[in-house]
Scaffold this active site. Sequence first.
Site, PDB file in Angstrom:
ATOM      1  N   ILE A  11      36.342  -8.144  -3.611  1.00  0.00           N
ATOM      2  CA  ILE A  11      36.157  -9.568  -3.944  1.00  0.00           C
ATOM      3  C   ILE A  11      37.437 -10.120  -4.575  1.00  0.00           C
ATOM      4  CG2 ILE A  11      34.696 -11.258  -5.123  1.00  0.00           C
ATOM      5  CD1 ILE A  11      32.443  -9.127  -5.103  1.00  0.00           C
ATOM      6  N   ALA A  72      38.306  -6.412 -12.518  1.00  0.00           N
ATOM      7  CA  ALA A  72      38.480  -4.961 -12.622  1.00  0.00           C
ATOM      8  C   ALA A  72      37.265  -4.307 -13.288  1.00  0.00           C
ATOM      9  CB  ALA A  72      39.740  -4.657 -13.429  1.00  0.00           C
ATOM     10  N   SER A 115      27.011 -10.024 -12.283  1.00  0.00           N
ATOM     11  CA  SER A 115      26.261  -9.478 -11.159  1.00  0.00           C
ATOM     12  C   SER A 115      24.780  -9.791 -11.260  1.00  0.00           C
ATOM     13  CB  SER A 115      26.450  -7.965 -11.162  1.00  0.00           C
ATOM     14  OG  SER A 115      25.558  -7.365 -10.269  1.00  0.00           O
ATOM     15  N   TYR A 139      25.372   0.107 -14.877  1.00  0.00           N
ATOM     16  CA  TYR A 139      26.274  -0.892 -14.301  1.00  0.00           C
ATOM     17  C   TYR A 139      25.820  -2.307 -14.683  1.00  0.00           C
ATOM     18  CZ  TYR A 139      28.251  -4.142 -10.981  1.00  0.00           C
ATOM     19  OH  TYR A 139      28.862  -5.242 -10.435  1.00  0.00           O
ATOM     20  N   LYS A 143      27.571  -5.215 -17.390  1.00  0.00           N
ATOM     21  CA  LYS A 143      27.888  -6.616 -17.083  1.00  0.00           C
ATOM     22  C   LYS A 143      27.155  -7.559 -18.053  1.00  0.00           C
ATOM     23  CE  LYS A 143      30.642  -6.021 -13.610  1.00  0.00           C
ATOM     24  NZ  LYS A 143      32.019  -6.528 -13.607  1.00  0.00           N
ATOM     25  N   ASN A 168      24.814 -10.149  -3.258  1.00  0.00           N
ATOM     26  CA  ASN A 168      25.495  -9.079  -2.503  1.00  0.00           C
ATOM     27  C   ASN A 168      26.629  -9.607  -1.644  1.00  0.00           C
ATOM     28  OD1 ASN A 168      22.994  -7.843  -3.439  1.00  0.00           O
ATOM     29  ND2 ASN A 168      23.631  -6.132  -2.161  1.00  0.00           N
ATOM     30  N   LEU A 188      25.697  -1.410   2.088  1.00  0.00           N
ATOM     31  CA  LEU A 188      24.863  -1.358   3.284  1.00  0.00           C
ATOM     32  C   LEU A 188      25.565  -1.856   4.559  1.00  0.00           C
ATOM     33  CD1 LEU A 188      22.132  -0.720   4.532  1.00  0.00           C
ATOM     34  CD2 LEU A 188      21.440  -3.066   4.008  1.00  0.00           C
TER      35      LEU A 188
END
Length: 323
Positions: A11, A72, A115, A139, A143, A168, A188
């Site tokens: 991204i 990052a 996220s 994770y 965030k 996503n 995926l």
Amino acid sequence: MILVTGGAGYIGSHTVLELLRSGYEVVVVDDLSAGHRELVLTDNFVQADIRDRAALSAAFQQYPIEAVLHFAALTSVPESVADPGRYYDVNLGGTLVLLEVMRAFGVTRLVFSSSAAIYGDPQRLPIPEDHPIRPKSPYGRSKAVCEEILADYARAYGFSYVSLRYFNAAGSDPEGKIGEWHEPECHLIPIVLEAASGKRPYVEIFGTDYETPDGTGVRDYIHVVDLAQAHVLALEHLAAGGESGAYNLGIGRGYSVREVIEVCRKVTGRKIPVREGPRRPGDPAILVADARRAQRELHWQPRYTNLESMVETAWAWMRRRES
Ligand code: UFG
């Protein structure tokens, strides 16, 4: 000049390209632990870990940085479940070092890569920004905590920030300059496309017993170029004195794993062998965004609103890399 941490990642690199196309000057800091130098389309590149305060300070000395886009981070949900210490060290520790260096240099504008993983299992769909924050993985928790830290920095030190909560990310630069490149691949769509191109024998579906229409996980896929544009708009919002806040970024429509595979079959015209396996730890059943706040306040409008068009750009990039 805009500092982009993690600008060699998926991204981040697409956002760097979008910034350059919009006329910004950009410097990238990336340790290349997951990113690729070839994806960074500027010469202003510093290879450093964001936990390295001296290296970050040197970058702030060298370049006239006005604002920071902070990508990052470690980004795999299952890996974070297996090794939470590393995730907190990089994602929390790295963010703290960055914020302190920003503070030391009087740079107070930041766009943060957050996220959908912060929400956990949704209590309402589509998910609005004021939905309860109950991450299911380290994770997601890393965030969520970073977002809280940003709010503290805004209150105490006059920072202004935008947290962009991606659903996503999918697809690649439509001109084919750069694209999605993870090693090993764990997302995926590229996995399904690798199965279509014969690079892997089959796709494993992680869980077929979810409470979703076809039993497989449902996600809101958003084209990476639309994400990149949201970052440019967020920067403009902050530069114009806009308020700090968090914004969901998705198209507001969910696709199940089986639907993704079907779309990939259609786009590629190839056979895609599938195996059904157990659930993957840390995965919510369904994540779909209510992204109206970003449309209203940042004037963001996603251009890719169906999965076919996202898969087409991803497939074109994969074939280009193979040839
Ligand atoms: N999946 C499979 N088989 C695979 C890979 C994935 O069935 O081989 C399923 C997953 O279980 C999930 C869906 O496909 O239901 C999407 O999985 P991805 O790994 O592509 O993406 P995630 O939803 O796990 O995670 C991504 C980003 C995170 C981010 C999250 C937020 O990697 O950084 O989206 O929605 F936090």
